[in-house]
Design a protein around this motif. Structure first.
Motif, PDB file in Angstrom:
ATOM      1  N   LYS A  29       0.832  -1.195   0.000  1.00 50.81           N
ATOM      2  CA  LYS A  29       0.000   0.000   0.000  1.00 50.81           C
ATOM      3  C   LYS A  29       0.871   1.251   0.000  1.00 50.81           C
ATOM      4  CE  LYS A  29      -4.679  -0.592   1.527  1.00 50.81           C
ATOM      5  NZ  LYS A  29      -5.728  -0.046   2.381  1.00 50.81           N
ATOM      6  N   GLY A  30       2.011   1.163  -0.653  1.00 51.40           N
ATOM      7  CA  GLY A  30       2.864   2.324  -0.750  1.00 51.40           C
ATOM      8  C   GLY A  30       2.147   3.437  -1.488  1.00 51.40           C
ATOM      9  N   VAL A  31       2.242   4.634  -0.971  1.00 56.72           N
ATOM     10  CA  VAL A  31       1.517   5.759  -1.548  1.00 56.72           C
ATOM     11  C   VAL A  31       2.489   6.877  -1.885  1.00 56.72           C
ATOM     12  CG1 VAL A  31      -0.224   7.520  -1.123  1.00 56.72           C
ATOM     13  CG2 VAL A  31      -0.562   5.214  -0.251  1.00 56.72           C
ATOM     14  N   ASP A  32       2.414   7.357  -3.118  1.00 62.38           N
ATOM     15  CA  ASP A  32       3.175   8.523  -3.515  1.00 62.38           C
ATOM     16  C   ASP A  32       2.284   9.730  -3.295  1.00 62.38           C
ATOM     17  OD1 ASP A  32       4.512  10.586  -4.780  1.00 62.38           O
ATOM     18  OD2 ASP A  32       5.427   9.248  -6.262  1.00 62.38           O
ATOM     19  N   ARG A  33       2.449  10.379  -2.159  1.00 60.42           N
ATOM     20  CA  ARG A  33       1.562  11.480  -1.792  1.00 60.42           C
ATOM     21  C   ARG A  33       1.665  12.635  -2.782  1.00 60.42           C
ATOM     22  NH1 ARG A  33      -0.382  11.683   3.804  1.00 60.42           N
ATOM     23  NH2 ARG A  33       0.123   9.726   4.835  1.00 60.42           N
ATOM     24  N   ASP A  34       2.868  12.896  -3.277  1.00 63.79           N
ATOM     25  CA  ASP A  34       3.041  13.999  -4.231  1.00 63.79           C
ATOM     26  C   ASP A  34       2.265  13.746  -5.508  1.00 63.79           C
ATOM     27  OD1 ASP A  34       4.614  15.455  -2.540  1.00 63.79           O
ATOM     28  OD2 ASP A  34       6.520  14.710  -3.339  1.00 63.79           O
ATOM     29  N   GLU A  35       2.362  12.515  -6.035  1.00 61.43           N
ATOM     30  CA  GLU A  35       1.648  12.197  -7.276  1.00 61.43           C
ATOM     31  C   GLU A  35       0.135  12.262  -7.075  1.00 61.43           C
ATOM     32  OE1 GLU A  35       2.651  11.732 -10.414  1.00 61.43           O
ATOM     33  OE2 GLU A  35       4.609  12.356  -9.696  1.00 61.43           O
ATOM     34  N   ALA A  36      -0.330  11.747  -5.951  1.00 62.19           N
ATOM     35  CA  ALA A  36      -1.768  11.810  -5.663  1.00 62.19           C
ATOM     36  C   ALA A  36      -2.226  13.257  -5.548  1.00 62.19           C
ATOM     37  CB  ALA A  36      -2.081  11.047  -4.379  1.00 62.19           C
ATOM     38  N   SER A  37      -1.435  14.075  -4.886  1.00 59.06           N
ATOM     39  CA  SER A  37      -1.784  15.490  -4.732  1.00 59.06           C
ATOM     40  C   SER A  37      -1.758  16.220  -6.069  1.00 59.06           C
ATOM     41  CB  SER A  37      -0.839  16.167  -3.736  1.00 59.06           C
ATOM     42  OG  SER A  37      -1.010  15.640  -2.439  1.00 59.06           O
ATOM     43  N   ASN A  38      -0.800  15.865  -6.929  1.00 58.46           N
ATOM     44  CA  ASN A  38      -0.742  16.486  -8.256  1.00 58.46           C
ATOM     45  C   ASN A  38      -2.004  16.186  -9.056  1.00 58.46           C
ATOM     46  OD1 ASN A  38       1.778  17.587  -7.791  1.00 58.46           O
ATOM     47  ND2 ASN A  38       2.886  15.911  -8.783  1.00 58.46           N
ATOM     48  N   PHE A  39      -2.454  14.934  -8.970  1.00 62.66           N
ATOM     49  CA  PHE A  39      -3.671  14.540  -9.677  1.00 62.66           C
ATOM     50  C   PHE A  39      -4.874  15.329  -9.163  1.00 62.66           C
ATOM     51  CE2 PHE A  39      -7.441  11.757  -9.051  1.00 62.66           C
ATOM     52  CZ  PHE A  39      -7.943  11.834 -10.349  1.00 62.66           C
ATOM     53  N   VAL A  40      -5.019  15.400  -7.852  1.00 58.77           N
ATOM     54  CA  VAL A  40      -6.160  16.102  -7.266  1.00 58.77           C
ATOM     55  C   VAL A  40      -6.073  17.601  -7.568  1.00 58.77           C
ATOM     56  CG1 VAL A  40      -7.397  16.620  -5.136  1.00 58.77           C
ATOM     57  CG2 VAL A  40      -6.383  14.375  -5.455  1.00 58.77           C
ATOM     58  N   HIS A  41      -4.861  18.138  -7.573  1.00 60.43           N
ATOM     59  CA  HIS A  41      -4.684  19.558  -7.877  1.00 60.43           C
ATOM     60  C   HIS A  41      -5.141  19.865  -9.295  1.00 60.43           C
ATOM     61  CE1 HIS A  41      -2.497  23.289  -8.933  1.00 60.43           C
ATOM     62  NE2 HIS A  41      -2.705  23.590  -7.667  1.00 60.43           N
ATOM     63  N   SER A  42      -4.846  18.971 -10.241  1.00 58.83           N
ATOM     64  CA  SER A  42      -5.268  19.192 -11.634  1.00 58.83           C
ATOM     65  C   SER A  42      -6.787  19.174 -11.752  1.00 58.83           C
ATOM     66  CB  SER A  42      -4.639  18.145 -12.551  1.00 58.83           C
ATOM     67  OG  SER A  42      -5.203  16.862 -12.351  1.00 58.83           O
ATOM     68  N   VAL A  43      -7.436  18.295 -10.980  1.00 59.35           N
ATOM     69  CA  VAL A  43      -8.895  18.256 -10.964  1.00 59.35           C
ATOM     70  C   VAL A  43      -9.437  19.555 -10.364  1.00 59.35           C
ATOM     71  CG1 VAL A  43     -10.919  17.108  -9.982  1.00 59.35           C
ATOM     72  CG2 VAL A  43      -9.015  15.749 -10.867  1.00 59.35           C
ATOM     73  N   ALA A  44      -8.810  20.000  -9.276  1.00 60.05           N
ATOM     74  CA  ALA A  44      -9.248  21.237  -8.617  1.00 60.05           C
ATOM     75  C   ALA A  44      -9.120  22.434  -9.556  1.00 60.05           C
ATOM     76  CB  ALA A  44      -8.434  21.463  -7.346  1.00 60.05           C
ATOM     77  N   GLU A  45      -8.070  22.462 -10.363  1.00 59.93           N
ATOM     78  CA  GLU A  45      -7.895  23.556 -11.322  1.00 59.93           C
ATOM     79  C   GLU A  45      -9.048  23.601 -12.318  1.00 59.93           C
ATOM     80  OE1 GLU A  45      -3.231  24.612 -11.976  1.00 59.93           O
ATOM     81  OE2 GLU A  45      -3.943  22.729 -12.873  1.00 59.93           O
ATOM     82  N   ASP A  46      -9.430  22.430 -12.851  1.00 66.89           N
ATOM     83  CA  ASP A  46     -10.544  22.376 -13.808  1.00 66.89           C
ATOM     84  C   ASP A  46     -11.847  22.793 -13.143  1.00 66.89           C
ATOM     85  OD1 ASP A  46      -8.813  21.549 -15.755  1.00 66.89           O
ATOM     86  OD2 ASP A  46      -9.402  19.439 -15.695  1.00 66.89           O
ATOM     87  N   LEU A  47     -12.051  22.341 -11.914  1.00 69.09           N
ATOM     88  CA  LEU A  47     -13.280  22.679 -11.189  1.00 69.09           C
ATOM     89  C   LEU A  47     -13.369  24.182 -10.954  1.00 69.09           C
ATOM     90  CD1 LEU A  47     -14.928  20.748  -8.336  1.00 69.09           C
ATOM     91  CD2 LEU A  47     -14.476  23.160  -7.992  1.00 69.09           C
ATOM     92  N   PRO A  79     -16.082  36.537  -7.524  1.00 70.59           N
ATOM     93  CA  PRO A  79     -15.430  35.977  -6.328  1.00 70.59           C
ATOM     94  C   PRO A  79     -13.983  35.575  -6.606  1.00 70.59           C
ATOM     95  CG  PRO A  79     -16.807  34.318  -7.355  1.00 70.59           C
ATOM     96  CD  PRO A  79     -17.041  35.589  -8.125  1.00 70.59           C
ATOM     97  N   GLU A  80     -13.187  35.566  -5.576  1.00 68.24           N
ATOM     98  CA  GLU A  80     -11.822  35.048  -5.657  1.00 68.24           C
ATOM     99  C   GLU A  80     -11.860  33.593  -5.189  1.00 68.24           C
ATOM    100  OE1 GLU A  80      -9.168  37.462  -3.413  1.00 68.24           O
ATOM    101  OE2 GLU A  80      -9.781  39.336  -4.375  1.00 68.24           O
ATOM    102  N   ILE A  81     -11.620  32.689  -6.121  1.00 67.94           N
ATOM    103  CA  ILE A  81     -11.672  31.254  -5.798  1.00 67.94           C
ATOM    104  C   ILE A  81     -10.254  30.705  -5.839  1.00 67.94           C
ATOM    105  CG2 ILE A  81     -12.732  29.039  -6.350  1.00 67.94           C
ATOM    106  CD1 ILE A  81     -14.861  30.554  -7.931  1.00 67.94           C
ATOM    107  N   THR A  82      -9.808  30.195  -4.723  1.00 74.64           N
ATOM    108  CA  THR A  82      -8.435  29.709  -4.602  1.00 74.64           C
ATOM    109  C   THR A  82      -8.348  28.241  -4.978  1.00 74.64           C
ATOM    110  OG1 THR A  82      -8.077  31.251  -2.771  1.00 74.64           O
ATOM    111  CG2 THR A  82      -6.470  29.474  -3.043  1.00 74.64           C
ATOM    112  N   VAL A  83      -7.395  27.925  -5.839  1.00 70.83           N
ATOM    113  CA  VAL A  83      -7.108  26.513  -6.119  1.00 70.83           C
ATOM    114  C   VAL A  83      -6.246  25.997  -4.964  1.00 70.83           C
ATOM    115  CG1 VAL A  83      -6.041  24.860  -7.690  1.00 70.83           C
ATOM    116  CG2 VAL A  83      -7.166  26.898  -8.612  1.00 70.83           C
ATOM    117  N   PRO A  84      -6.782  25.084  -4.167  1.00 73.80           N
ATOM    118  CA  PRO A  84      -6.034  24.637  -2.976  1.00 73.80           C
ATOM    119  C   PRO A  84      -4.760  23.872  -3.325  1.00 73.80           C
ATOM    120  CG  PRO A  84      -7.982  23.288  -3.300  1.00 73.80           C
ATOM    121  CD  PRO A  84      -8.067  24.395  -4.298  1.00 73.80           C
ATOM    122  N   GLU A  85      -3.820  23.913  -2.410  1.00 77.32           N
ATOM    123  CA  GLU A  85      -2.543  23.211  -2.572  1.00 77.32           C
ATOM    124  C   GLU A  85      -2.408  22.040  -1.600  1.00 77.32           C
ATOM    125  OE1 GLU A  85      -0.346  23.935  -4.874  1.00 77.32           O
ATOM    126  OE2 GLU A  85      -1.257  25.785  -5.622  1.00 77.32           O
TER     127      GLU A  85
END
Length: 583
Positions: free
Chosen positions: A389-407, A437-443
């Motif tokens: 169950k090794g997790v690459d937190r950076d890669e997972a966060s990058n994926f979610v960040h890209s989704v957040a940008e589109d949203l 509104p100012e909508i922040t893309v979370p990090e």
């Protein structure tokens, strides 16, 4: 030059049910492929291709017992991405404008409290938009003007999503032809009511609506609404752009990497269901001991039957009187007239194939989640089949960040279009910009389960990592464990931050003090950190919100008190010793 006028020939071309575009066909395929897993639809195509020679009876049986095996995993991904709005740095901030809008009618009021059907635009984005974005990246989001409220002059614009199956043609930044899912009705010359098609055409200047008016598929323009937006108020939800053909865009979902493994999982799971029935359920066998009095070998002669006989209803075709439960009947002649003892038992079946298939299905689901770096959502245990169950937190966060940008991008587009359609008549373009509104893309994303944090923290302690690293991990764990309980979070953070020897063992502290590796003050502060912080909170209600420097100054006064008491006690002990010695 944007297209604004459509000839009758062009309208007939687009409104023809047989009309298809290359991009449109592929878009619908992408949507259909994902609906299997998102909505739990039976995978007809996948099963048919995998078992082309299977009988209709068996295929229908598969459909009868079908369960949506991959749907829970898709829902986990969807739920995990909804945590975007729970990020510490997610915010939708409206600034005060230099001009006045009646109370209750501002853009902030409309988008946060009175947005049609959903109360807030944010809720719509995370409940509806996000799910469709994952399933159907080529769906079109269009903002419609809505009707004005009777008591005010403000319209109530709303965003609507048209899935690929309803998108007839989309030309980026030019125009879009959409099929109205509600359709329309019309009456023929005899007065009979019929259901008909209805279409929207949206351009850079207006909204057009055409309804079918007869069985010959003639259409009539029933609505024409101009807008002042200045560009096409419709766009595809988007994802990964894989093709562009004359301003027609084709996207793949950002989770499309899951599809191959998901498809394999549902195909093998359907086989597994059959294997369970064949190899797990007990099947008894029994020696036939009494012939059925109603038939011969389970058949009753019937000349009117196509086969010339009917199956006996008394023995169900066994030819012997047996119990009503399913079983295999063996006649003595079939075993050489030798009667086994006991005269009944159970058929031995291989169960290994079921266990193997079960593991394969789970591995496919695990690999599907790993394709988007979300394998931590899998239910597979750490020791199961060697899957880590090794997790690459950076890669997972990058994926979610890209989704957040589109949203956020779509949310901003909806907000701007709503503003023009609602306030464009009364306010200038500059004022429209000012109210946005100012909508922040979370990090920072809190994606991972607390159990995973516990395991990583335990491993860090077992492997004796640097205490400073463990300390930061404990702060992160505490913030997640006590999410929503700010006072507890602040107190634990203060304890871990102000302790100069956090995560150093008591024996190690004593050894360092003996070897002059640490000061007496640090030793006392570390040994009493919990009681000192509790005392500081009781004596100063604002202690937890003070800066770290001031907090430490307060705790050091407590250290000084302890040091002074210890020194005085030492002096008194020495005086007592001298007095007892008569000196």
């Amino acid at each position: 030059m944007p297209k604004l006028i459509f000839t009758p020939e062009e309208l007939a071309y687009y409104f023809d049910p047989s009309y298809k575009s290359e991009i449109g066909v592929k878009s619908k395929e992408f949507e259909t492929d994902f609906r299997i897993h998102a909505d739990g639809i039976f995978p007809d195509k996948i099963i048919s291709q995998a078992r082309p020679n299977e009988s209709t009876e068996v295929f229908n049986y598969r459909k009868t017992i079908w369960q949506p095996k991959t749907k829970p995993s898709f829902n986990k991904v969807f739920s995990s991405l909804q945590k975007i709005r729970r990020s510490s740095d997610w915010s939708v901030k409206f600034n005060e404008t230099s001009f006045k809008i009646p109370e209750g009618e501002t853009l902030e009021d409309y988008l946060t409290a009175y947005y049609p059907k959903f109360e807030s635009l944010e809720k719509y984005m995370f409940d509806v938009w996000l799910r469709e974005y994952l399933i159907d990246p080529n769906a079109v989001c269009a903002v419609f003007p809505g009707e004005a409220k009777p008591e005010t002059e403000f319209k109530e614009p709303i965003a609507e999503i048209f899935n690929s199956c309803l998108v007839v043609f989309f030309k980026s930044e030019d125009y879009v032809v959409l099929k109205n899912p509600l359709g329309t009705t019309f009456r023929d010359d005899q007065g009979t009511e019929h259901s008909g098609d209805s279409f929207y055409i949206i351009t850079t200047t207006q909204y057009l609506k055409y309804d079918q008016i007869n069985v010959k598929r003639d259409f009539k323009l029933v609505s024409e609404i101009p807008h002042e937006i200045g560009y096409l108020p419709a766009w595809k939800l988007g994802g990964v752009l894989i093709k562009s053909l004359d301003s027609e865009l084709l996207y793949e979902s950002k989770i499309s990497g899951m599809l191959p493994e998901f498809d394999e999982a549902v195909r093998e799971y359907s086989d597994l269901q059959a294997a369970v029935v064949m190899n797990i359920f007990p099947e008894p066998w029994e020696i036939a001991t009494a012939d059925c009095p109603e038939c011969t070998n389970g058949r009753i002669v019937n000349q009117n039957s196509p086969k010339g006989y009917d199956i006996c209803g008394r023995c169900n075709g066994y030819g012997s009187i047996v119990s009503p439960y399913s079983k295999t009947i063996v006649r003595p002649a079939e075993i050489g007239m030798q009667m086994p003892i006991p005269p009944k038992g159970y058929v031995e079946k291989p169960v290994e194939i079921v266990e193997l298939q079960d593991k394969r299905v789970e591995k496919h689901i695990y690999n599907a989640l790993a394709a988007i770096n979300m394998q931590f959502l899998s239910d597979v245990p750490l020791v199961e089949s060697g899957l880590a169950k090794g997790v690459d937190r950076d890669e997972a966060s990058n994926f979610v960040h890209s989704v957040a940008e589109d949203l956020v991008n779509s949310m901003e587009q909806i907000s701007y279009n709503v503003s023009i359609l609602r306030f464009g008549v009364q306010h200038s373009e500059a004022e429209i910009e000012e109210m946005q509104p100012e909508i922040t893309v979370p990090e920072n994303f809190d994606l991972f389960s607390i159990k995973l944090d516990e395991e990583e923290l335990q491993n860090a302690k077992t492997n004796k990592l640097n205490p400073a690293i463990i300390n930061e991990m404990e702060i992160e764990y505490a913030n997640k464990k006590f999410a929503g309980k700010q006072e507890i979070q602040q107190k634990l953070s203060a304890v871990l931050t102000l302790d100069p020897l956090a995560n150093v063992s008591e024996d190690d502290k004593a050894m360092r003090l003996t070897n002059n590796g640490i000061t007496q003050e640090d030793y006392i502060l570390s040994c009493n950190i919990n009681s000192f912080v509790e005392r500081a909170i009781s004596e100063n209600n604002n202690f937890l919100v003070l800066d770290t420097k001031r907090q430490k100054e307060i705790l050091l006064t407590y250290v000084a008190e302890v040091t002074e008491k210890a020194t005085m006690k030492g002096q008194l002990t020495k005086e007592e010793e001298l007095a007892n010695a008569g000196l």
